[in-house]
Design a protein around this motif. Structure first.
Motif, PDB file in Angstrom:
ATOM      1  N   MET A  19      14.228  -3.706  11.337  1.00 42.43           N
ATOM      2  CA  MET A  19      13.979  -2.548  10.482  1.00 42.43           C
ATOM      3  C   MET A  19      15.169  -1.621  10.531  1.00 42.43           C
ATOM      4  SD  MET A  19      10.085  -1.262  10.808  1.00 42.43           S
ATOM      5  CE  MET A  19       8.850  -2.503  11.157  1.00 42.43           C
ATOM      6  N   LEU A  20      15.544  -1.138   9.367  1.00 37.78           N
ATOM      7  CA  LEU A  20      16.612  -0.161   9.278  1.00 37.78           C
ATOM      8  C   LEU A  20      15.947   1.207   9.246  1.00 37.78           C
ATOM      9  CD1 LEU A  20      19.679   0.268   8.822  1.00 37.78           C
ATOM     10  CD2 LEU A  20      19.177   0.317   6.383  1.00 37.78           C
ATOM     11  N   GLY A  21      16.123   1.967  10.292  1.00 40.15           N
ATOM     12  CA  GLY A  21      15.480   3.278  10.349  1.00 40.15           C
ATOM     13  C   GLY A  21      13.970   3.136  10.512  1.00 40.15           C
ATOM     14  N   THR A  22      13.253   4.102   9.989  1.00 43.87           N
ATOM     15  CA  THR A  22      11.806   4.167  10.125  1.00 43.87           C
ATOM     16  C   THR A  22      11.152   3.901   8.781  1.00 43.87           C
ATOM     17  OG1 THR A  22      12.193   5.913  11.743  1.00 43.87           O
ATOM     18  CG2 THR A  22       9.956   5.679  10.956  1.00 43.87           C
ATOM     19  N   PRO A  23      10.060   3.148   8.758  1.00 43.14           N
ATOM     20  CA  PRO A  23       9.350   2.963   7.490  1.00 43.14           C
ATOM     21  C   PRO A  23       8.913   4.309   6.913  1.00 43.14           C
ATOM     22  CG  PRO A  23       8.516   1.442   9.139  1.00 43.14           C
ATOM     23  CD  PRO A  23       9.427   2.409   9.848  1.00 43.14           C
ATOM     24  N   GLY A  24       8.746   4.341   5.605  1.00 43.11           N
ATOM     25  CA  GLY A  24       8.341   5.577   4.939  1.00 43.11           C
ATOM     26  C   GLY A  24       7.358   5.306   3.819  1.00 43.11           C
ATOM     27  N   TRP A  25       7.238   6.261   2.912  1.00 43.91           N
ATOM     28  CA  TRP A  25       6.277   6.197   1.804  1.00 43.91           C
ATOM     29  C   TRP A  25       7.040   6.006   0.508  1.00 43.91           C
ATOM     30  CZ3 TRP A  25       1.301   5.762   2.846  1.00 43.91           C
ATOM     31  CH2 TRP A  25       0.396   5.821   1.785  1.00 43.91           C
ATOM     32  N   GLU A  81       2.016  -4.208  11.835  1.00 43.54           N
ATOM     33  CA  GLU A  81       1.873  -5.569  11.325  1.00 43.54           C
ATOM     34  C   GLU A  81       3.231  -6.188  11.005  1.00 43.54           C
ATOM     35  OE1 GLU A  81      -0.424  -8.206   7.962  1.00 43.54           O
ATOM     36  OE2 GLU A  81      -1.011  -6.108   8.204  1.00 43.54           O
ATOM     37  N   LEU A  82       4.110  -5.401  10.417  1.00 43.37           N
ATOM     38  CA  LEU A  82       5.445  -5.896  10.081  1.00 43.37           C
ATOM     39  C   LEU A  82       6.222  -6.262  11.346  1.00 43.37           C
ATOM     40  CD1 LEU A  82       7.212  -6.478   7.681  1.00 43.37           C
ATOM     41  CD2 LEU A  82       7.948  -4.099   7.686  1.00 43.37           C
ATOM     42  N   GLN A  83       6.155  -5.414  12.368  1.00 44.85           N
ATOM     43  CA  GLN A  83       6.848  -5.712  13.626  1.00 44.85           C
ATOM     44  C   GLN A  83       6.293  -6.989  14.261  1.00 44.85           C
ATOM     45  OE1 GLN A  83       6.305  -1.863  15.509  1.00 44.85           O
ATOM     46  NE2 GLN A  83       8.454  -1.374  15.262  1.00 44.85           N
ATOM     47  N   ASN A  84       4.973  -7.161  14.234  1.00 46.90           N
ATOM     48  CA  ASN A  84       4.366  -8.369  14.785  1.00 46.90           C
ATOM     49  C   ASN A  84       4.833  -9.606  14.034  1.00 46.90           C
ATOM     50  OD1 ASN A  84       2.978  -6.988  16.768  1.00 46.90           O
ATOM     51  ND2 ASN A  84       1.111  -6.815  15.572  1.00 46.90           N
ATOM     52  N   LEU A  85       4.884  -9.516  12.706  1.00 48.24           N
ATOM     53  CA  LEU A  85       5.351 -10.647  11.898  1.00 48.24           C
ATOM     54  C   LEU A  85       6.795 -10.998  12.219  1.00 48.24           C
ATOM     55  CD1 LEU A  85       3.771  -9.796   8.447  1.00 48.24           C
ATOM     56  CD2 LEU A  85       3.480 -11.950   9.669  1.00 48.24           C
ATOM     57  N   ASP A 143       0.819  -1.226   0.000  1.00 52.87           N
ATOM     58  CA  ASP A 143       0.000   0.000   0.000  1.00 52.87           C
ATOM     59  C   ASP A 143       0.848   1.269   0.000  1.00 52.87           C
ATOM     60  OD1 ASP A 143      -2.294  -1.560   0.108  1.00 52.87           O
ATOM     61  OD2 ASP A 143      -2.363  -1.517   2.292  1.00 52.87           O
ATOM     62  N   ASP A 144       1.930   1.277  -0.779  1.00 54.24           N
ATOM     63  CA  ASP A 144       2.842   2.419  -0.896  1.00 54.24           C
ATOM     64  C   ASP A 144       3.690   2.671   0.341  1.00 54.24           C
ATOM     65  OD1 ASP A 144       2.247   3.113  -3.575  1.00 54.24           O
ATOM     66  OD2 ASP A 144       0.431   4.129  -2.913  1.00 54.24           O
ATOM     67  N   CYS A 145       3.522   1.869   1.386  1.00 53.28           N
ATOM     68  CA  CYS A 145       4.392   1.975   2.554  1.00 53.28           C
ATOM     69  C   CYS A 145       5.612   1.091   2.309  1.00 53.28           C
ATOM     70  CB  CYS A 145       3.674   1.500   3.811  1.00 53.28           C
ATOM     71  SG  CYS A 145       2.220   2.486   4.221  1.00 53.28           S
ATOM     72  N   ILE A 146       6.755   1.520   2.809  1.00 53.15           N
ATOM     73  CA  ILE A 146       7.980   0.757   2.574  1.00 53.15           C
ATOM     74  C   ILE A 146       8.865   0.771   3.816  1.00 53.15           C
ATOM     75  CG2 ILE A 146       9.096   2.782   1.530  1.00 53.15           C
ATOM     76  CD1 ILE A 146      10.577   0.810  -0.332  1.00 53.15           C
ATOM     77  N   GLN A 176      -0.234   1.240  10.623  1.00 55.15           N
ATOM     78  CA  GLN A 176      -0.698  -0.149  10.544  1.00 55.15           C
ATOM     79  C   GLN A 176       0.348  -1.038   9.891  1.00 55.15           C
ATOM     80  OE1 GLN A 176      -4.441   0.104   8.472  1.00 55.15           O
ATOM     81  NE2 GLN A 176      -5.557   0.779  10.280  1.00 55.15           N
ATOM     82  N   PHE A 177       0.979  -0.532   8.838  1.00 64.38           N
ATOM     83  CA  PHE A 177       2.033  -1.262   8.132  1.00 64.38           C
ATOM     84  C   PHE A 177       3.166  -1.616   9.092  1.00 64.38           C
ATOM     85  CE2 PHE A 177       6.165  -0.817   5.983  1.00 64.38           C
ATOM     86  CZ  PHE A 177       6.062  -1.716   4.932  1.00 64.38           C
ATOM     87  N   ARG A 178       3.633  -0.615   9.833  1.00 61.54           N
ATOM     88  CA  ARG A 178       4.745  -0.817  10.760  1.00 61.54           C
ATOM     89  C   ARG A 178       4.368  -1.820  11.850  1.00 61.54           C
ATOM     90  NH1 ARG A 178       6.872   4.131  14.176  1.00 61.54           N
ATOM     91  NH2 ARG A 178       7.675   4.765  12.179  1.00 61.54           N
TER      92      ARG A 178
END
Length: 104
Positions: free
Chosen positions: A48-54, A95-99, A33-36, A91-93
């Motif tokens: 995660m390297l740094g903070t997720p972005g767009w 869910e990714l952290q939970n996974l 969804d355009d989140c990276i 939400q992206f961050r």
């Protein structure tokens, strides 16, 4: 040490797209969804390297403030950080952290 290949498989199975970037050969890009987010292998599995972005084209825009407004910026390109985009990113961050926590 956790199996990073297994972690990536779990992330992929959850609907995230995996990408590699020439500029970051040790990282795996995770997109939805355009989140990276950029992930790197660490002693406890993927981190995660740094903070997720767009995602802006082929690059990641980081959340910043320009002229009193929140934007995602990648070099000269900017995308408005709307409440909807910020919520999608949260939400992206999450869910990714939970996974990453549950897949090792």
């Amino acid at each position: 040490m956790p199996d990073t290949a297994h972690q990536l498989q779990q992330i992929y199975m959850a609907g995230f797209e995996l990408k590699t970037f020439d500029r970051f050969p040790k990282c795996v890009g995770v997109v939805r969804d355009d989140c990276i987010a950029l992930l790197v292998p660490g002693p406890d599995g993927l981190q995660m390297l740094g903070t997720p972005g767009w995602q802006i084209g082929e690059v990641m825009g980081v959340l910043t403030e320009v002229g009193g407004r929140q934007v995602f910026q990648a070099k000269t390109e900017m995308v408005e950080a709307t409440p909807e985009r910020l919520e999608k990113l949260r939400q992206f961050r999450e869910e990714l952290q939970n996974l990453m926590r549950t897949s090792h």
